[in-house]
Design an enzyme around this catalytic site. Sequence first.
Site, short mmCIF file in Angstrom:
data_model
loop_
_atom_site.label_atom_id
_atom_site.label_comp_id
_atom_site.label_asym_id
_atom_site.label_seq_id
_atom_site.Cartn_x
_atom_site.Cartn_y
_atom_site.Cartn_z
N ASP A 118 0.81 -1.21 0.00
CA ASP A 118 0.00 0.00 0.00
C ASP A 118 0.85 1.27 0.00
O ASP A 118 0.37 2.34 -0.39
CB ASP A 118 -0.92 0.02 1.22
N TYR A 225 -8.53 4.70 -4.11
CA TYR A 225 -8.60 4.53 -2.66
C TYR A 225 -8.85 5.89 -2.00
O TYR A 225 -8.26 6.90 -2.37
CB TYR A 225 -7.29 3.93 -2.14
#
Length: 228
Positions: A118, A225
């Site tokens: 991430d 995201y």
Amino acid sequence: MQKLKQQVFEANMDLPRYGLVTFTWGNVSTIDRERGLVVIKPSGVAYETMKADDMVVVDMSGKVVEGEYRPSSDTATHLELYRRYPSLGGIVHTHSTHATAWAQAGLAIPALGTTHADYFFGDIPCTRGLSEEEVQGEYELNTGKVIIETLGNAEPLHTPGIVVYQHGPFAWGKDAHDAVHNAVVMEEVAKMAWIARGINPQLNHIDSYLMNKHFMRKHGPNAYYGQK
């Protein structure tokens, strides 16, 4: 500069808050690129007594232009990275336990799962060791140079941190708070990797397609995201 001093002060105070430093083992800086000035933590000043006005302002040669204290002993490392990478807006150095352990072991922090992916596009690299001449010479400047040597032409915001062999972690970001955020993540994934490899010493890297998905959905051109 007062706004940047406050930002750097708050970012430095986040280091003990998130358990990244013991005593005074860390520093955060930010840069005003228009004015060519860097704001950084003063050297050896305890976090408990530190104030925003204690932050030190230096020019790109390291000369103090504002402040009552000497700047961090790592200032030359910060300046070298700012000179090389225009995308950097903040830098942090700590001796956080698990990331430093990987540095002392001389190993990159392996990308083993999606938490790592991430934030870091691949392993968090470890530099080579500095030679005796590099250490006895301009040590802090040469620390910056070996970081740059290790990163090569990689986009630094795709790999927003590194461990310096036998020393410790450096992280960076778009500003001081982003750099601290990445330093916190680096410490957490360093801990996760240590635990995971202890459970399964043969554990391999995260699948490349899964790493690509997780990194690109947060940082790619079509990232989705979070909120806009």
